[in-house]
Design an enzyme around this catalytic site. Structure first.
Site, PDB file in Angstrom:
ATOM      1  N   ASP A 148       0.842  -1.199   0.000  1.00  0.00           N
ATOM      2  CA  ASP A 148       0.000   0.000   0.000  1.00  0.00           C
ATOM      3  C   ASP A 148       0.879   1.251   0.000  1.00  0.00           C
ATOM      4  OD1 ASP A 148      -2.026   1.821   0.303  1.00  0.00           O
ATOM      5  OD2 ASP A 148      -2.944   0.822   2.027  1.00  0.00           O
ATOM      6  N   HIS A 219      -9.954  -1.025  -7.215  1.00  0.00           N
ATOM      7  CA  HIS A 219      -9.585   0.148  -6.411  1.00  0.00           C
ATOM      8  C   HIS A 219      -8.659   1.075  -7.191  1.00  0.00           C
ATOM      9  CE1 HIS A 219      -8.844   2.553  -2.917  1.00  0.00           C
ATOM     10  NE2 HIS A 219      -7.554   2.252  -2.893  1.00  0.00           N
TER      11      HIS A 219
END
Ligand code: HEM
Length: 331
Positions: A148, A219
């Protein structure tokens, strides 16, 4: 000509530890809050200097409701309460918050010590509405198991993405935070290939799926946005995992800095409403947003300047008695 004001520590490398503290200012607590904000850089130095290599920083954000009470004067154009975004299936909720403290360091003890000092100074003047200790997980992964932060802008691109050039507020930023809780059982029941289609990147290698493979509701697809000239609009994220395994709590604390909040807000609309509407982010089927707040991040100079509000004018307008966070007043 005024010197360029120093931004708060928004542009710092990712750290191993973070604390997110969100408070509301009680009625009558405004002076205490203002004095703490003015002393924040000194307090951070006092703790951080004891272990400089561990890079303790603290960013303070001010919510729209607190601005007239704690700061006063003209507000920056992007400061407004976080707007709830309700899609057909998922909602980005708005929750209370007047001040945000985003503490980061390579060690949790430094964050903890500074959070203790801040909380002590604010005791009796504020109500703590959320407090999260975040930790860095294996090779920068979130608790869904994906790396991330990869596509964060760097260098000059990062500065351009997060520092405002609005006259009077140059060098400031905005930050949006949301606390997400994950349904790990549902997530772990998905095969890895399917998880990769939810995120839009490979899980092990972190390589982005090719255009042909990339689902429109991943996403990555929905948070990649461009302006009218086709230029990518970017934010700077420093998400932190948090949780309590014994209580079955597994979360991601999302934090996104931007020069103007409309960039992050557009990403949120894409995620929750969908692009086109209905084509919402599949990550939300496994992640519930339980908080949401928007804060203005003044420059260090402007925060320090709160210690010396303009000479109180014997007037009835209470807002004349408080400092202004405009750079021109602070320098
Ligand atoms: C990318 C996780 C929420 C904006 C990513 C990536 C992961 C991830 C794993 C791919 C690697 C990377 O480039 O960082 C999560 C999780 C979230 C979350 C677990 C909460 C449950 C959000 C929110 C926003 C956002 C709320 C914005 C409002 C972005 C952006 C990218 C990204 C801009 C990079 C897209 C690109 O250019 O490829 N996120 N994210 N994320 N995320 Fe999130």
């Amino acid at each position: 000509m005024t010197e360029a004001a120093t931004p708060q520590s928004v542009l710092v490398p990712l750290t191993e530890a973070a604390i997110f503290l969100v408070v509301t200012v009680d009625e009558g607590g405004e002076d205490v809050a203002r004095e703490l904000l003015a002393d924040l850089s000194g307090l951070t130095r006092a703790v951080g200097f004891r272990s400089l290599e561990d890079s303790l920083t603290c960013v303070a954000g001010i919510g729209a409701g607190a601005w007239p009470r704690v700061v006063g004067g003209d507000a920056p154009s992007g400061l407004h309460p976080f707007r709830e975004i309700a899609g057909r299936k998922h909602t980005a909720v708005a929750t209370p918050g007047d001040l945000l403290f985003h503490l980061r360091a390579r060690r949790m003890d430094l964050c903890f010590e500074l959070a203790t000092l801040i909380s002590g100074r604010l005791a009796g003047a504020v109500t703590v509405v959320d407090e999260v200790q975040g930790f860095r997980y294996f090779d920068q992964r979130d608790l869904l198991g994906f790396v991330d932060g990869t596509e964060n802008p760097t260098g000059a691109g990062a500065a351009a993405a997060v520092l405002s050039d609005e006259p009077g507020f140059e060098g400031a930023s905005y930050v949006i935070v949301q606390k997400y809780l994950h349904d790990m059982d549902a997530w772990n029941a998905l095969p890895t290939e399917e998880q990769e289609r939810v995120i839009g990147r490979r899980k092990l290698s972190d390589v982005e799926l090719s255009d042909a493979e990339q689902p429109a509701n991943s996403h990555v697809a929905l948070t990649t946005i461009t302006d009218d000239d086709g230029e990518e609009r970017e934010i700077l994220r420093d998400n932190m995992p948090f949780g309590r395994p014994g209580a079955g709590e597994f979360g991601t604390y999302f934090v996104g800095y931007a020069a103007h909040p409309d960039v992050t807000e557009q990403m949120l609309v894409n995620m929750f409403v969908g692009r086109p509407p209905g084509n919402y982010d599949r990550i939300l089927n496994f992640s519930v947003a339980v908080t949401g707040g928007l804060f203005y991040v003044p420059t260090v100079d402007a925060l320090d300047g709160l210690a010396d509000p303009p000479s109180p004018t014997p007037a009835t307008d209470a807002s004349l008695n408080v400092g202004s966070l405009r750079r021109s007043d602070a320098s």
